[in-house]
Motif scaffolding. Structure first.
Motif, PDB file in Angstrom:
ATOM      1  N   SER A 630       0.858  -1.191   0.000  1.00  0.00           N
ATOM      2  CA  SER A 630       0.000   0.000   0.000  1.00  0.00           C
ATOM      3  C   SER A 630       0.888   1.233   0.000  1.00  0.00           C
ATOM      4  O   SER A 630       1.061   1.902   0.993  1.00  0.00           O
ATOM      5  CB  SER A 630      -0.911   0.004   1.220  1.00  0.00           C
ATOM      6  N   PHE A 631       1.462   1.494  -1.176  1.00  0.00           N
ATOM      7  CA  PHE A 631       2.399   2.607  -1.225  1.00  0.00           C
ATOM      8  C   PHE A 631       1.709   3.928  -0.947  1.00  0.00           C
ATOM      9  O   PHE A 631       2.335   4.904  -0.617  1.00  0.00           O
ATOM     10  CB  PHE A 631       3.133   2.664  -2.569  1.00  0.00           C
ATOM     11  N   CYS A 632       0.380   3.941  -1.052  1.00  0.00           N
ATOM     12  CA  CYS A 632      -0.321   5.168  -0.721  1.00  0.00           C
ATOM     13  C   CYS A 632      -1.752   4.842  -0.361  1.00  0.00           C
ATOM     14  O   CYS A 632      -2.491   4.342  -1.184  1.00  0.00           O
ATOM     15  CB  CYS A 632      -0.282   6.129  -1.910  1.00  0.00           C
ATOM     16  N   LEU A 633      -2.107   5.080   0.870  1.00  0.00           N
ATOM     17  CA  LEU A 633      -3.502   4.927   1.308  1.00  0.00           C
ATOM     18  C   LEU A 633      -4.055   6.320   1.498  1.00  0.00           C
ATOM     19  O   LEU A 633      -3.630   7.043   2.404  1.00  0.00           O
ATOM     20  CB  LEU A 633      -3.564   4.179   2.642  1.00  0.00           C
ATOM     21  N   GLU A 634      -5.010   6.717   0.662  1.00  0.00           N
ATOM     22  CA  GLU A 634      -5.542   8.070   0.782  1.00  0.00           C
ATOM     23  C   GLU A 634      -7.003   8.107   0.363  1.00  0.00           C
ATOM     24  O   GLU A 634      -7.522   7.164  -0.230  1.00  0.00           O
ATOM     25  CB  GLU A 634      -4.724   9.055  -0.053  1.00  0.00           C
ATOM     26  N   ASP A 635      -7.665   9.209   0.691  1.00  0.00           N
ATOM     27  CA  ASP A 635      -9.057   9.418   0.307  1.00  0.00           C
ATOM     28  C   ASP A 635      -9.087  10.013  -1.096  1.00  0.00           C
ATOM     29  O   ASP A 635      -8.846  11.210  -1.273  1.00  0.00           O
ATOM     30  CB  ASP A 635      -9.747  10.375   1.293  1.00  0.00           C
ATOM     31  N   THR A 636      -9.376   9.154  -2.092  1.00  0.00           N
ATOM     32  CA  THR A 636      -9.485   9.661  -3.461  1.00  0.00           C
ATOM     33  C   THR A 636     -10.778  10.446  -3.627  1.00  0.00           C
ATOM     34  O   THR A 636     -10.799  11.540  -4.160  1.00  0.00           O
ATOM     35  CB  THR A 636      -9.457   8.502  -4.474  1.00  0.00           C
ATOM     36  N   GLU A 637     -11.875   9.864  -3.188  1.00  0.00           N
ATOM     37  CA  GLU A 637     -13.186  10.524  -3.220  1.00  0.00           C
ATOM     38  C   GLU A 637     -13.949  10.137  -1.959  1.00  0.00           C
ATOM     39  O   GLU A 637     -13.644   9.133  -1.324  1.00  0.00           O
ATOM     40  CB  GLU A 637     -13.994  10.092  -4.458  1.00  0.00           C
ATOM     41  N   CYS A 638     -14.975  10.934  -1.626  1.00  0.00           N
ATOM     42  CA  CYS A 638     -15.789  10.657  -0.444  1.00  0.00           C
ATOM     43  C   CYS A 638     -17.258  10.858  -0.767  1.00  0.00           C
ATOM     44  O   CYS A 638     -17.608  11.535  -1.745  1.00  0.00           O
ATOM     45  CB  CYS A 638     -15.413  11.588   0.713  1.00  0.00           C
ATOM     46  N   GLU A 639     -18.107  10.260   0.071  1.00  0.00           N
ATOM     47  CA  GLU A 639     -19.536  10.510  -0.055  1.00  0.00           C
ATOM     48  C   GLU A 639     -19.810  11.981   0.236  1.00  0.00           C
ATOM     49  O   GLU A 639     -18.998  12.680   0.839  1.00  0.00           O
ATOM     50  CB  GLU A 639     -20.309   9.634   0.942  1.00  0.00           C
ATOM     51  N   GLU A 640     -20.994  12.410  -0.175  1.00  0.00           N
ATOM     52  CA  GLU A 640     -21.392  13.797   0.046  1.00  0.00           C
ATOM     53  C   GLU A 640     -21.314  14.130   1.541  1.00  0.00           C
ATOM     54  O   GLU A 640     -21.702  13.335   2.390  1.00  0.00           O
ATOM     55  CB  GLU A 640     -22.837  13.980  -0.448  1.00  0.00           C
ATOM     56  N   ASP A 641     -20.752  15.274   1.843  1.00  0.00           N
ATOM     57  CA  ASP A 641     -20.641  15.795   3.218  1.00  0.00           C
ATOM     58  C   ASP A 641     -19.598  15.080   4.070  1.00  0.00           C
ATOM     59  O   ASP A 641     -19.544  15.290   5.277  1.00  0.00           O
ATOM     60  CB  ASP A 641     -21.993  15.751   3.951  1.00  0.00           C
ATOM     61  N   VAL A 642     -18.797  14.204   3.477  1.00  0.00           N
ATOM     62  CA  VAL A 642     -17.676  13.613   4.214  1.00  0.00           C
ATOM     63  C   VAL A 642     -16.404  14.276   3.711  1.00  0.00           C
ATOM     64  O   VAL A 642     -16.140  14.306   2.508  1.00  0.00           O
ATOM     65  CB  VAL A 642     -17.594  12.082   4.004  1.00  0.00           C
ATOM     66  N   ALA A 643     -15.613  14.811   4.618  1.00  0.00           N
ATOM     67  CA  ALA A 643     -14.396  15.535   4.232  1.00  0.00           C
ATOM     68  C   ALA A 643     -13.220  14.572   4.122  1.00  0.00           C
ATOM     69  O   ALA A 643     -13.086  13.651   4.930  1.00  0.00           O
ATOM     70  CB  ALA A 643     -14.092  16.619   5.260  1.00  0.00           C
ATOM     71  N   LYS A 644     -12.377  14.792   3.123  1.00  0.00           N
ATOM     72  CA  LYS A 644     -11.151  13.994   2.981  1.00  0.00           C
ATOM     73  C   LYS A 644     -10.188  14.325   4.119  1.00  0.00           C
ATOM     74  O   LYS A 644     -10.031  15.493   4.487  1.00  0.00           O
ATOM     75  CB  LYS A 644     -10.467  14.301   1.644  1.00  0.00           C
ATOM     76  N   ARG A 645      -9.545  13.287   4.648  1.00  0.00           N
ATOM     77  CA  ARG A 645      -8.586  13.497   5.730  1.00  0.00           C
ATOM     78  C   ARG A 645      -7.178  13.084   5.350  1.00  0.00           C
ATOM     79  O   ARG A 645      -6.220  13.559   5.953  1.00  0.00           O
ATOM     80  CB  ARG A 645      -8.998  12.675   6.963  1.00  0.00           C
ATOM     81  N   TYR A 646      -7.046  12.134   4.433  1.00  0.00           N
ATOM     82  CA  TYR A 646      -5.737  11.532   4.189  1.00  0.00           C
ATOM     83  C   TYR A 646      -5.303  11.743   2.744  1.00  0.00           C
ATOM     84  O   TYR A 646      -6.065  11.522   1.811  1.00  0.00           O
ATOM     85  CB  TYR A 646      -5.784  10.022   4.501  1.00  0.00           C
ATOM     86  N   GLU A 647      -4.050  12.193   2.587  1.00  0.00           N
ATOM     87  CA  GLU A 647      -3.440  12.226   1.260  1.00  0.00           C
ATOM     88  C   GLU A 647      -1.939  12.031   1.407  1.00  0.00           C
ATOM     89  O   GLU A 647      -1.347  12.359   2.432  1.00  0.00           O
ATOM     90  CB  GLU A 647      -3.766  13.526   0.532  1.00  0.00           C
ATOM     91  N   CYS A 648      -1.346  11.461   0.372  1.00  0.00           N
ATOM     92  CA  CYS A 648       0.041  11.022   0.474  1.00  0.00           C
ATOM     93  C   CYS A 648       1.051  12.109   0.144  1.00  0.00           C
ATOM     94  O   CYS A 648       2.224  11.975   0.475  1.00  0.00           O
ATOM     95  CB  CYS A 648       0.269   9.840  -0.456  1.00  0.00           C
ATOM     96  N   ALA A 649       0.599  13.149  -0.526  1.00  0.00           N
ATOM     97  CA  ALA A 649       1.542  14.190  -0.933  1.00  0.00           C
ATOM     98  C   ALA A 649       2.245  14.779   0.284  1.00  0.00           C
ATOM     99  O   ALA A 649       1.657  14.901   1.369  1.00  0.00           O
ATOM    100  CB  ALA A 649       0.792  15.284  -1.694  1.00  0.00           C
ATOM    101  N   ASN A 650       3.513  15.125   0.094  1.00  0.00           N
ATOM    102  CA  ASN A 650       4.309  15.787   1.144  1.00  0.00           C
ATOM    103  C   ASN A 650       4.372  14.987   2.443  1.00  0.00           C
ATOM    104  O   ASN A 650       4.259  15.538   3.537  1.00  0.00           O
ATOM    105  CB  ASN A 650       3.752  17.192   1.429  1.00  0.00           C
ATOM    106  N   PHE A 651       4.537  13.662   2.302  1.00  0.00           N
ATOM    107  CA  PHE A 651       4.671  12.779   3.464  1.00  0.00           C
ATOM    108  C   PHE A 651       3.463  12.925   4.391  1.00  0.00           C
ATOM    109  O   PHE A 651       3.568  12.951   5.610  1.00  0.00           O
ATOM    110  CB  PHE A 651       5.976  13.111   4.216  1.00  0.00           C
TER     111      PHE A 651
END
Length: 747
Positions: A630-651
């Motif tokens: 899992s070189f990158c576990l992140e929130d690509t998209e979310c259901e309506e009204d759910v905010a993204k919390r995780y992204e791989c950019a910048n460690f």
């Protein structure tokens, strides 16, 4: 909301989802708080669609329900309102009648709270009933899904336990006193600091059924009343209740009609004796039941109802089997009567709670039933009236769930935690005979930790800890258990395989004792099966473009013998979209300090292996495989009204938020299976998420996805993709034996 109308839906939400909470408030002057005693306020959440911890805020003031206008609304306002509703804090708020327009008065406008006020009446506002808004501006709140201790859950339909709360069965037969569960005995109710009996004049099987349901048993049976009459004649009795009359559908004795003995009850119940009940235990709790249970299942075939996603035995999301496919039940009109039918059908007692709003996580696939309305006497949920679902009716955010009464087994008295910082963590100690001791951590995994957390009643396993040196070791006991290997569904560690009296452990020191960290919530990952089917294709990729992939071990072993950089590898490529349908974020086990940097792809690995990709023959032999770190576990998209919390950019932090999904596109390196060496034929494509159970989930049975796969040497046809536990046993057999599959020939 198709069919039942906006008004009925609104009334239903009031019935199921309202929080009724009285607080002392004030009669404020416009734009400033006052502290004089005022009318009692009540608060509730309403509206549609919503989860149990969100909705339109409605206030009961001056004997009338009304709403709050969204003008100048802030998160501080939401914090105060969420505390009124029994939640610890707010995570957001909603404007413009997101949860639908309310009716009646708009009680408050231009509310301005700092966030720390005890009552909404202490905040600045225009005055009660003074508003220039319409119901199109009704405010809503999203509360943090954590209750203030002592508050009742807003979406639980509670039993009324009035003035008879505690009931027990007291065994009198000598052998029965030592055995658990207690299935037969004298019915007693708690009275002051002791126990009192019930006079059995007029007692019938309906009353016994209610008592058995409370004790965790699905049914009652006849009892030898004469034996107990002889026994009780020699006893000093203290009668408390008489004239008990139940219909048999009640979930608690307090819901039946009965009368109390008043004053001196010494001459009570002259024509009767203490009520005695005998119960039939369900298959899970019947002594010596393994062989009989297997025979019974073979005779009856596969059950048509199951519970999924619950941390404890007897709780979970209700799923039913229809047209060979498992699906969920919508929570419209879901109540304790219907929930009790489910519980008894599964071999438990009556329902303790009927849960709405996907409180045991969201299911997948179809929603089979809506507006289930059982009388409580039915043998099966399928005998109850219900409405078939239409597309507009329900979403999986409304999946119904239950918590059933189960027999007391005493398993929690055989395990304890030591040395942890909170009650949810610590070194595991078990009782073997009369001796307490630690458990060897050799082979200690999430599955064993799941059983330990369940036995303790602490929910799901968050981490299986193999080294416990950092916990307090001042009172460490010696090791008494080793070689523990669990399937994950057991009720006690003693039910798992283990070495017994002959202990064997590589590392016997205190620091290597098994430990756990438990949690009330857990993630639940599922692969979106249709996308795999839609995006699968073959690519012949030149070797000179695969150096990085080879370094990542994403090619089959024969690639090492290829004439690099000439030639190519044949790759089966597809996209995978992994959703988190649980109740907690999915986070990699390793902290970022131990993530491994891969120079070739310029990314960090947060898990050694996140998914397995395999091509299998019908007998399960792997003919091609790939694994995806899992070189990158992140929130690509979310259901309506759910905010993204995780992204791989910048460690950045890695993970998948509840209600979000991580998309691995088909054109990413390693998003494939190397099928260069696979011969033409019919196969099964299998994808397994979190295959080594590195991260705890509420349900591991839905982590595998399977597809039929036909390969003619040039093209590939992938079809019938489904989650591993989505189909009936019969449908699974058909899937594994479609024409040409068994002899591995192209038909």
């Amino acid at each position: 909301m198709g069919g039942c109308g906006t008004w009925a839906w609104r009334e239903l939400l009031v019935l199921l989802g309202s929080v009724w909470l009285g607080v002392g408030s004030s009669q404020p002057t416009p734009l400033g708080p006052t502290h004089t005693p005022g009318p009692e306020l009540k608060f509730r959440l309403a509206g549609y669609p919503r989860k149990h911890n969100e909705g339109r805020v409605e206030v009961f003031y001056n004997d009338e329900w009304g709403t709050i206008c969204d003008d100048d609304f802030t998160l501080g306002n939401a914090h105060v309102l969420c505390r009124h509703l029994g939640f610890v804090a707010a995570t957001g708020w909603a404007h413009s009648a997101k949860y639908g327009k309310g009716v009646g008065r708009i009680w408050l406008d231009n509310v301005n709270c700092a966030g720390g006020e005890k009552s909404i009446g202490d905040c600045k506002h225009r005055g009660w009933g003074n508003s220039d808004c319409s119901h199109e501006e009704d405010a809503g709140v999203i509360c943090k899904d954590e209750r203030i201790p002592g508050f009742k859950d807003s979406n639980v339909i509670e039993t009324e336990q009035s003035h008879v709360e505690e009931v027990r069965l007291r065994p009198v037969v000598s052998g029965a006193r030592r055995q658990l569960p207690v299935t037969e005995g004298i019915v007693e109710v708690r009275y002051k600091d002791s126990w009192a009996q019930i006079c059995d004049e007029g007692w019938d099987s309906h009353n016994s059924r209610v008592i058995c349901g409370m004790m965790g048993f699905p049914a009652e049976k006849k009892v030898n009343r004469n034996f107990y009459k002889l026994f009780t004649e020699r006893q000093q009795l203290n009668y408390r209740l008489h004239s008990v009359s139940c219909t048999g559908t009640e979930v608690h004795l307090s819901m039946c009609t009965f009368e109390f003995y008043r004053g001196n009850a010494s001459a009570a119940c002259r024509a009767g004796m203490p009520a005695v009940v005998s119960c039939l235990p369900g298959p899970l709790f019947a002594a010596g039941n393994a062989h009989k249970k297997k025979q019974r299942q073979q005779q009856q075939g596969q059950p048509r109802i199951r519970l999924k996603g619950g941390a404890r035995v007897g709780e979970g999301r209700v799923e039913v089997l229809k047209s060979s496919e498992w699906g969920t039940i919508c929570d419209d009109r879901w109540n304790l009567l219907s929930a009790s039918v489910v519980c008894r059908e599964l071999g438990f007692g009556s329902a303790k709670e009927a849960l709405t709003g996907a409180r045991m996580g969201q299911g997948t696939g179809p929603i089979h039933l809506n507006e289930v309305q059982c009388q409580g006497t039915e043998k099966s949920l399928w005998s109850c009236p219900f409405r078939n679902i239409t597309q507009e009716d329900c979403k999986h955010t409304e999946d119904a769930a239950v918590r059933c009464n189960i027999p007391y087994m005493g398993y929690e008295n055989l395990i304890r935690l030591a040395g942890g910082r909170t009650v949810f963590e610590g070194r595991v100690e078990v009782k073997r005979g009369s001796k307490w001791g630690t458990v060897c951590s050799d082979g200690w995994t999430t599955k064993e930790a799941m059983v330990a957390c369940r036995q303790l009643g602490l929910g799901y396993s968050l981490h299986a800890v193999m080294e416990t040196w950092y916990w307090d070791a001042s009172n460490v006991t010696e090791m008494v258990m080793s070689g523990v290997k669990c399937a994950g569904h057991e009720m006690s560690l003693s039910h798992c395989q283990h070495h017994g009296a002959s202990l064997s452990c590589r590392n016997t020191g205190t620091r290597f004792a098994a430990g756990i960290i438990c949690s009330e919530t857990a993630s639940d990952l599922l692969l979106h099966a249709p996308l795999v089917q839609e995006t699968a294709y073959i690519e012949d990729r030149p070797l000179h473009m695969l150096y990085c992939a080879a370094e990542e071990n994403c090619l089959s072993s024969s690639a090492r013998l290829a004439n690099w950089p000439y030639g190519h590898r044949r790759l089966l490529r597809f996209s995978s979209q992994i959703h988190n349908h649980g109740r907690a974020d999915f986070r990699p086990k390793a902290g970022r300090h131990s993530w491994v940097w891969h120079e070739c792809h310029r990314h960090y690995h947060s898990m050694d292996i996140f998914t397995h990709y395999d091509i299998l023959t019908p007998n399960g032999t792997k003919v091609a495989e790939g694994h995806k770190a899992s070189f990158c576990l992140e929130d690509t998209e979310c259901e309506e009204d759910v905010a993204k919390r995780y992204e791989c950019a910048n460690f950045g932090e890695q993970g998948i938020t509840v209600g979000c999904w991580d998309l691995y596109r088909h054109d990413i390196d390693c998003q494939w299976i190397d099928i260069t060496d696979v011969k033409p034929g019919n196969y099964i494509l299998q994808v397994v998420i979190n295959p080594n159970f590195e991260v705890a989930e509420s349900d591991f049975t839905n982590n595998a996805m399977k597809c039929n796969c036909k390969y003619d040497g040039h093209r590939i046809w992938v079809h019938s993709c489904h989650i591993g536990d989505a189909l009936s046993e019969e449908a699974n057999k058909r899937f594994e034996q479609y024409p040409g599959q068994l002899n591995n020939q192209i038909s």
